[in-house]
Enzyme design. Structure first.
Site, PDB file in Angstrom:
ATOM      1  N   GLU A 281      38.273  37.993  41.390  1.00  0.00           N
ATOM      2  CA  GLU A 281      36.931  38.553  41.211  1.00  0.00           C
ATOM      3  C   GLU A 281      36.145  37.684  40.223  1.00  0.00           C
ATOM      4  O   GLU A 281      36.664  37.311  39.172  1.00  0.00           O
ATOM      5  CB  GLU A 281      37.051  39.977  40.675  1.00  0.00           C
ATOM      6  N   LYS A 341      31.100  44.319  47.288  1.00  0.00           N
ATOM      7  CA  LYS A 341      31.797  45.496  46.761  1.00  0.00           C
ATOM      8  C   LYS A 341      30.996  46.750  47.046  1.00  0.00           C
ATOM      9  O   LYS A 341      29.792  46.824  46.762  1.00  0.00           O
ATOM     10  CB  LYS A 341      32.035  45.333  45.254  1.00  0.00           C
ATOM     11  N   CYS A 391      38.555  44.721  42.708  1.00  0.00           N
ATOM     12  CA  CYS A 391      38.988  45.414  41.501  1.00  0.00           C
ATOM     13  C   CYS A 391      39.389  46.849  41.811  1.00  0.00           C
ATOM     14  O   CYS A 391      40.258  47.090  42.629  1.00  0.00           O
ATOM     15  CB  CYS A 391      37.910  45.325  40.425  1.00  0.00           C
TER      16      CYS A 391
END
Length: 527
Positions: A281, A341, A391
């Site tokens: 990330e 995301k 994440c």
């Protein structure tokens, strides 16, 4: 006289006998029991301890508590559980967010008080149903309380965008109950954990052996289900290189270290070819227009020259005020890929309404991202379809299941890219690895993890860690990985199976209470 004796025998303990509010010592002990659950999760892994923590809590609530007293005990237990499981958030707020220590501690305490409301709901609602349905102790402990415990954890996963970290089922991904993951998911395992804890409480009652037999049966069923193959190999295995750059968090977004970071990841990506090379990330911490002109072009040239597919975290902008926490992909034939995301972190990636003043107190970059689509296509890498998640998106198993269920071409491999350097040398890294293992169990898909400082790992489709890089060091993980196809029941139905199980258990409790409330024919004759 006979009727009176029957009535006295059947009556449950009067909740009013224990008052409406527990003592301060009782609240403190409940909070300590909740906090002790930390040791049931990784890196400790003492999963049987969780049964004991919950059993203590259930005993305190179950032995004649009024709904109000149960609510207070639940709040204290949930507060301790949350503080124990999520105390590492203090590091992000204080060390890297720049929030003063007293304010950071207060923020974590307020979070714990909020999270405690879900356990309070479980305890208070269970006690209220017990009184309203006139339930005996076994029906209350074995049917009602386990269901509402699981429902409270499920609610914690979506209310106000959700924060289901440290859900009880995660402690059991190497235990017998893990076999239920492909069917019921992590929240269904939570119900079964609570059921086993209630069986321990039943040791204080007369019907001990049936309760022990029930707990043993549940554990044996989980062990047996763990041998079922829900998915099957798809295509040819691919070679992978997963990068762990180990960039310090206080350097990651500092302009003085940008060239060093870009050089490190360029050198790591181009060091050797592989079918898939994945970086963490925000491995590239700035927008493409802020990079040297030939930086990303160099990645494209390397992909073409080596036959490698590249995937790396980078922020991507669609306008002055629209930017996403993204994963970019580059293929050897000039293919490009983008994943944005979807499930954003409150305060870290978006600012909840009315809380901008709080985020202004901290020094966290890129604090208001644009949300990606709920279902996004995977990246085709030779025979495999690789679906990223960024994440803590992999904390939301139902969302990953939906991606696999609704995609025209379901992924065969999952890829988590993370940066947990925000949380220092805490238990956050092993806990996150444990969460990723649960996603593999639920979906029957391998999970690749490329992280900044850990845990960079390969997890197979049965939740087993095949390889892992030691935390907090720069390194590369190299392996061959087989993708998997097919659908587990959890992919097909998500949390519906767990909710259906809960509905059946509550129906059984209601019927039990109804049968006790209805006068028996012999009683009517005696009257």
């Amino acid at each position: 006289m006979i009727l009176r004796r029957r009535t006295q025998t059947a009556t449950a303990p009067d909740p009013a006998l224990r008052g409406t509010r527990p003592s301060p010592i009782g609240l403190a002990l409940a909070a300590i029991a909740g906090a002790a659950s930390l040791f049931s999760f990784e890196p400790f892994g003492w999963w049987p301890l969780q049964f004991l923590c919950l059993a203590y809590f259930f005993y305190q609530v179950g032995m004649g508590s009024s709904p109000r007293r149960a609510l207070w005990l639940g709040w204290a237990f949930g507060f301790g559980w949350s503080i124990g499981g999520m105390h590492w958030l203090y590091i992000a707020l204080n060390r890297f967010g720049g929030l003063a220590a007293p304010l950071s501690a207060a923020a974590i305490a307020l979070l714990g008080l909020y999270m405690g409301l879900f356990a309070a709901f479980a305890a208070g609602a269970s006690s209220w149903l017990r009184k309203r349905w006139s339930l005996p102790v076994p029906a209350f402990l074995l049917l009602v309380f386990p269901v509402l415990w699981g429902v409270s954890e499920w609610m914690r996963g979506w209310v106000f965008t959700g924060f289901p970290w440290a859900a009880s089922g995660y402690a059991h991904n190497t235990a017998p109950l893990a076999g239920f993951a492909p069917i019921l998911g992590v929240y269904g395992i939570g119900v079964l954990v609570a059921l086993c804890a209630s069986c321990l409480v039943m040791l204080t009652q007369r019907r001990r052996l049936p309760a022990l037999g029930l707990a043993a049966g549940v554990l044996l069923a989980g062990w047996g289900l763990g041998h079922v193959e829900w998915t099957h190999p798809a295509g040819q295995p691919i070679s992978v290189r997963l990068l762990q750059g180990d960039i310090r968090q206080d350097e990651k977004f500092a302009s003085a270290y940008l060239n060093q970071i870009l050089t490190r990841y360029r050198d790591m990506i181009t060091a050797a070819p592989a079918d898939l090379i994945a970086a963490p990330e925000t491995a590239i911490p700035v927008f493409p227009q802020q990079l040297p002109p030939d930086y990303l072009a160099g990645f494209g040239d390397y992909a073409k020259r080596s036959g490698s597919f590249l995937m790396f975290g980078i922020p991507l902008a669609d306008g002055p005020d629209a930017y996403a926490n993204s994963v970019a992909g580059i293929g050897p034939q000039g293919q490009t890929y983008r994943y944005d995301k979807h499930h954003l972190v409150p305060f870290g990636e978006f600012i909840p309404a009315g809380f901008r003043w709080f985020t202004n107190l901290m020094n966290i970059p890129l604090g208001d991202f644009t949300r990606g689509q709920a279902v996004q296509a995977p990246f085709a890498v030779k025979d495999q379809l690789v679906l990223p998640n960024v994440c803590y998106e992999d904390v939301f198993g139902e969302e990953i299941a939906r991606q696999l269920r609704d995609a025209p071409r379901p992924a065969t491999l999952l890829l988590n890219v993370s940066n947990l350097a925000w949380y220092g040398e805490s238990v956050a890294i092993p806990q996150h690895l444990q969460i990723s293992r649960m996603r593999s169990l639920e979906t029957g898909r391998p999970m690749l993890r490329a992280t900044n400082n850990g845990a960079t790992a390969i997890i197979d489709g049965r939740g087993n860690v095949q390889q892992v890089i030691p935390y907090y060091r720069q390194d590369v993980l190299t392996a061959r990985v087989q993708g998997m196809a097919g659908s587990t029941p959890y992919i097909r139905f998500g949390n519906l199976a767990f909710l259906a199980l809960g509905a059946l258990m509550l129906l059984g409790a209601w019927l039990t209470g109804r049968s006790r409330r209805m006068p028996k024919k012999s009683d009517q004759t005696a009257g």
